[in-house]
Design a protein around this motif. Structure first.
Motif, PDB file in Angstrom:
ATOM      1  N   ASP A   1      -7.020  19.472 -43.606  1.00 32.35           N
ATOM      2  CA  ASP A   1      -7.733  20.343 -42.676  1.00 32.35           C
ATOM      3  C   ASP A   1      -9.086  19.730 -42.341  1.00 32.35           C
ATOM      4  O   ASP A   1      -9.722  19.086 -43.179  1.00 32.35           O
ATOM      5  CB  ASP A   1      -7.924  21.733 -43.283  1.00 32.35           C
ATOM      6  CG  ASP A   1      -6.595  22.459 -43.482  1.00 32.35           C
ATOM      7  OD1 ASP A   1      -5.598  22.048 -42.858  1.00 32.35           O
ATOM      8  OD2 ASP A   1      -6.568  23.429 -44.249  1.00 32.35           O
ATOM      9  N   VAL A   2      -9.523  19.963 -41.094  1.00 33.30           N
ATOM     10  CA  VAL A   2     -10.776  19.395 -40.612  1.00 33.30           C
ATOM     11  C   VAL A   2     -11.638  20.515 -40.047  1.00 33.30           C
ATOM     12  O   VAL A   2     -11.167  21.304 -39.225  1.00 33.30           O
ATOM     13  CB  VAL A   2     -10.516  18.324 -39.528  1.00 33.30           C
ATOM     14  CG1 VAL A   2     -11.815  17.789 -38.965  1.00 33.30           C
ATOM     15  CG2 VAL A   2      -9.663  17.193 -40.083  1.00 33.30           C
ATOM     16  N   ALA A   3     -12.903  20.577 -40.474  1.00 33.41           N
ATOM     17  CA  ALA A   3     -13.868  21.550 -39.955  1.00 33.41           C
ATOM     18  C   ALA A   3     -15.083  20.785 -39.463  1.00 33.41           C
ATOM     19  O   ALA A   3     -15.753  20.108 -40.248  1.00 33.41           O
ATOM     20  CB  ALA A   3     -14.256  22.550 -41.038  1.00 33.41           C
TER      21      ALA A   3
ATOM     22  N   PRO B   1      -8.163   6.504 -29.529  1.00 34.67           N
ATOM     23  CA  PRO B   1      -6.814   5.937 -29.476  1.00 34.67           C
ATOM     24  C   PRO B   1      -6.346   5.492 -30.861  1.00 34.67           C
ATOM     25  O   PRO B   1      -7.072   4.796 -31.573  1.00 34.67           O
ATOM     26  CB  PRO B   1      -6.966   4.739 -28.538  1.00 34.67           C
ATOM     27  CG  PRO B   1      -8.135   5.086 -27.680  1.00 34.67           C
ATOM     28  CD  PRO B   1      -9.065   5.869 -28.565  1.00 34.67           C
ATOM     29  N   GLY B   2      -5.176   5.953 -31.266  1.00 35.27           N
ATOM     30  CA  GLY B   2      -4.618   5.633 -32.571  1.00 35.27           C
ATOM     31  C   GLY B   2      -5.024   6.613 -33.656  1.00 35.27           C
ATOM     32  O   GLY B   2      -4.476   6.586 -34.748  1.00 35.27           O
ATOM     33  N   GLY B   3      -5.979   7.471 -33.394  1.00 29.10           N
ATOM     34  CA  GLY B   3      -6.435   8.441 -34.376  1.00 29.10           C
ATOM     35  C   GLY B   3      -5.455   9.598 -34.506  1.00 29.10           C
ATOM     36  O   GLY B   3      -4.882  10.051 -33.519  1.00 29.10           O
ATOM     37  N   THR B   4      -5.227  10.071 -35.745  1.00 30.75           N
ATOM     38  CA  THR B   4      -4.324  11.202 -35.960  1.00 30.75           C
ATOM     39  C   THR B   4      -4.948  12.191 -36.937  1.00 30.75           C
ATOM     40  O   THR B   4      -5.621  11.791 -37.890  1.00 30.75           O
ATOM     41  CB  THR B   4      -2.958  10.761 -36.532  1.00 30.75           C
ATOM     42  OG1 THR B   4      -3.162  10.125 -37.791  1.00 30.75           O
ATOM     43  CG2 THR B   4      -2.231   9.816 -35.600  1.00 30.75           C
ATOM     44  N   ILE B   5      -4.721  13.464 -36.662  1.00 33.24           N
ATOM     45  CA  ILE B   5      -5.098  14.538 -37.574  1.00 33.24           C
ATOM     46  C   ILE B   5      -3.850  15.363 -37.814  1.00 33.24           C
ATOM     47  O   ILE B   5      -3.216  15.817 -36.872  1.00 33.24           O
ATOM     48  CB  ILE B   5      -6.225  15.420 -37.003  1.00 33.24           C
ATOM     49  CG1 ILE B   5      -7.521  14.612 -36.838  1.00 33.24           C
ATOM     50  CG2 ILE B   5      -6.474  16.624 -37.913  1.00 33.24           C
ATOM     51  CD1 ILE B   5      -8.663  15.396 -36.221  1.00 33.24           C
TER      52      ILE B   5
ATOM     53  N   GLN C   1      -6.340   9.072 -24.735  1.00 34.29           N
ATOM     54  CA  GLN C   1      -4.924   8.772 -24.598  1.00 34.29           C
ATOM     55  C   GLN C   1      -4.510   7.907 -25.784  1.00 34.29           C
ATOM     56  O   GLN C   1      -5.189   6.948 -26.136  1.00 34.29           O
ATOM     57  CB  GLN C   1      -4.679   8.027 -23.292  1.00 34.29           C
ATOM     58  CG  GLN C   1      -3.242   7.877 -22.930  1.00 34.29           C
ATOM     59  CD  GLN C   1      -3.095   7.294 -21.528  1.00 34.29           C
ATOM     60  OE1 GLN C   1      -4.014   6.706 -20.992  1.00 34.29           O
ATOM     61  NE2 GLN C   1      -1.935   7.472 -20.955  1.00 34.29           N
ATOM     62  N   GLY C   2      -3.429   8.276 -26.460  1.00 37.93           N
ATOM     63  CA  GLY C   2      -2.960   7.534 -27.622  1.00 37.93           C
ATOM     64  C   GLY C   2      -3.337   8.191 -28.938  1.00 37.93           C
ATOM     65  O   GLY C   2      -2.929   7.731 -29.990  1.00 37.93           O
ATOM     66  N   ALA C   3      -4.111   9.265 -28.891  1.00 40.38           N
ATOM     67  CA  ALA C   3      -4.463  10.009 -30.103  1.00 40.38           C
ATOM     68  C   ALA C   3      -3.366  11.034 -30.388  1.00 40.38           C
ATOM     69  O   ALA C   3      -2.628  11.430 -29.487  1.00 40.38           O
ATOM     70  CB  ALA C   3      -5.800  10.714 -29.922  1.00 40.38           C
ATOM     71  N   ALA C   4      -3.242  11.469 -31.648  1.00 41.26           N
ATOM     72  CA  ALA C   4      -2.214  12.445 -32.010  1.00 41.26           C
ATOM     73  C   ALA C   4      -2.836  13.550 -32.851  1.00 41.26           C
ATOM     74  O   ALA C   4      -3.705  13.291 -33.686  1.00 41.26           O
ATOM     75  CB  ALA C   4      -1.101  11.772 -32.793  1.00 41.26           C
ATOM     76  N   TYR C   5      -2.364  14.764 -32.628  1.00 43.40           N
ATOM     77  CA  TYR C   5      -2.827  15.905 -33.408  1.00 43.40           C
ATOM     78  C   TYR C   5      -1.637  16.809 -33.675  1.00 43.40           C
ATOM     79  O   TYR C   5      -0.885  17.130 -32.766  1.00 43.40           O
ATOM     80  CB  TYR C   5      -3.916  16.675 -32.651  1.00 43.40           C
ATOM     81  CG  TYR C   5      -4.274  17.955 -33.333  1.00 43.40           C
ATOM     82  CD1 TYR C   5      -4.962  17.940 -34.532  1.00 43.40           C
ATOM     83  CD2 TYR C   5      -3.881  19.168 -32.812  1.00 43.40           C
ATOM     84  CE1 TYR C   5      -5.252  19.114 -35.191  1.00 43.40           C
ATOM     85  CE2 TYR C   5      -4.171  20.345 -33.458  1.00 43.40           C
ATOM     86  CZ  TYR C   5      -4.860  20.310 -34.656  1.00 43.40           C
ATOM     87  OH  TYR C   5      -5.137  21.470 -35.300  1.00 43.40           O
ATOM     88  N   ASN C   6      -1.459  17.190 -34.934  1.00 42.07           N
ATOM     89  CA  ASN C   6      -0.356  18.072 -35.297  1.00 42.07           C
ATOM     90  C   ASN C   6      -0.900  19.124 -36.262  1.00 42.07           C
ATOM     91  O   ASN C   6      -1.120  18.839 -37.423  1.00 42.07           O
ATOM     92  CB  ASN C   6       0.774  17.281 -35.959  1.00 42.07           C
ATOM     93  CG  ASN C   6       1.969  18.155 -36.256  1.00 42.07           C
ATOM     94  OD1 ASN C   6       2.103  19.239 -35.711  1.00 42.07           O
ATOM     95  ND2 ASN C   6       2.830  17.692 -37.135  1.00 42.07           N
ATOM     96  N   GLY C   7      -1.152  20.318 -35.754  1.00 40.51           N
ATOM     97  CA  GLY C   7      -1.690  21.375 -36.589  1.00 40.51           C
ATOM     98  C   GLY C   7      -2.197  22.523 -35.740  1.00 40.51           C
ATOM     99  O   GLY C   7      -1.939  22.588 -34.551  1.00 40.51           O
TER     100      GLY C   7
END
Length: 175
Positions: free
Chosen positions: A69-71, A80-84, A97-103
Motif C-alpha cells: 500500500d502507498v500513502a 514508464p516501467g513503474g508499477t504499484i 505511458q507504460g506505467a502500471a497500477y493494480n489496486g
C-alpha cells in the motif's frame, strides 16, 4: 526521474534491506527493501528498485516496483516501467505511458492546499493526468464533420489516436 536537483541515495543498486526505512530528506531508492518506507520528504523509486511493503511519503516518483500500500501526501508520479500493486492514497496522480497500477485508488485533497486560505477551489481538487509521449495534432473542424450518406457513422476526435480513445457511433436525431 524528477526535476529535483539534490537527492541523497538512501539505498544503492544491488543493496538489500530487510526491515523498515525512515527518511527525513529527499531520497532515491535503487535496491530491494522488504519492509515499510516512511519518508517525510520526496522519495524516488528507481527503475531497478523493488519494494515489498508499504510506502508513506510527502511526494513519490515510481519507476520501479512497489508491492504494498502507498500513502502520499501530495503528488504520485508513475513513470514508464513503474508499477504499484496495492492501495494508493494520494493528492494528485500523474501516470506516464507504460506505467502500471493494480489496486484501489483514493484521491484526497493535499494537506497544504486544505490549510491554505488563498488556494483556489479548482486548484486543490484531486487530479489525474496522463503524460503522453506524443503531442496532440490539431484537426480542422471541417475534417470532423460527417461527409454525407457514405459516412460510416464515426467522426474523428482530435487526439483520439494518441489517447487510445475510440469514437462512439453517432445516432441521427429525429427531426
Amino acid at each position: 526521474m524528477s526535476s529535483r536537483s539534490v537527492l541523497a541515495t538512501a539505498l544503492g543498486t544491488g543493496a538489500r534491506v530487510d526491515g523498515d526505512f525512515h527518511l527525513d530528506h529527499d531520497a532515491r531508492i535503487a535496491g530491494e527493501i522488504t519492509g515499510c518506507i516512511h519518508s517525510t520528504a520526496h522519495l524516488e523509486i528507481a527503475a531497478d528498485a523493488v519494494i515489498h511493503g508499504d510506502v508513506q511519503a510527502a511526494s513519490l516518483a515510481v519507476a520501479g516496483q512497489i508491492a504494498g500500500d502507498v500513502a502520499v501526501q501530495h503528488t504520485t508520479e508513475l513513470l514508464p516501467g513503474g508499477t504499484i500493486g496495492g492501495a494508493l492514497q494520494t493528492g494528485h496522480l500523474v501516470a506516464a505511458q507504460g506505467a502500471a497500477y493494480n489496486g484501489q485508488l483514493s484521491l484526497h485533497q493535499p494537506a497544504s492546499a486544505a490549510d491554505s486560505a488563498d488556494t483556489v477551489q479548482h486548484e486543490s481538487t484531486p487530479v489525474i493526468r496522463l503524460n503522453r509521449d506524443k503531442t496532440r495534432r490539431r484537426v480542422a473542424p471541417e475534417v470532423t464533420t460527417p461527409s454525407g450518406p457514405s459516412d460510416p457513422g464515426f467522426s474523428e476526435i482530435p487526439g483520439a489516436v494518441h489517447a487510445g480513445i475510440r469514437p462512439r457511433r453517432r445516432v441521427p436525431r429525429a427531426s
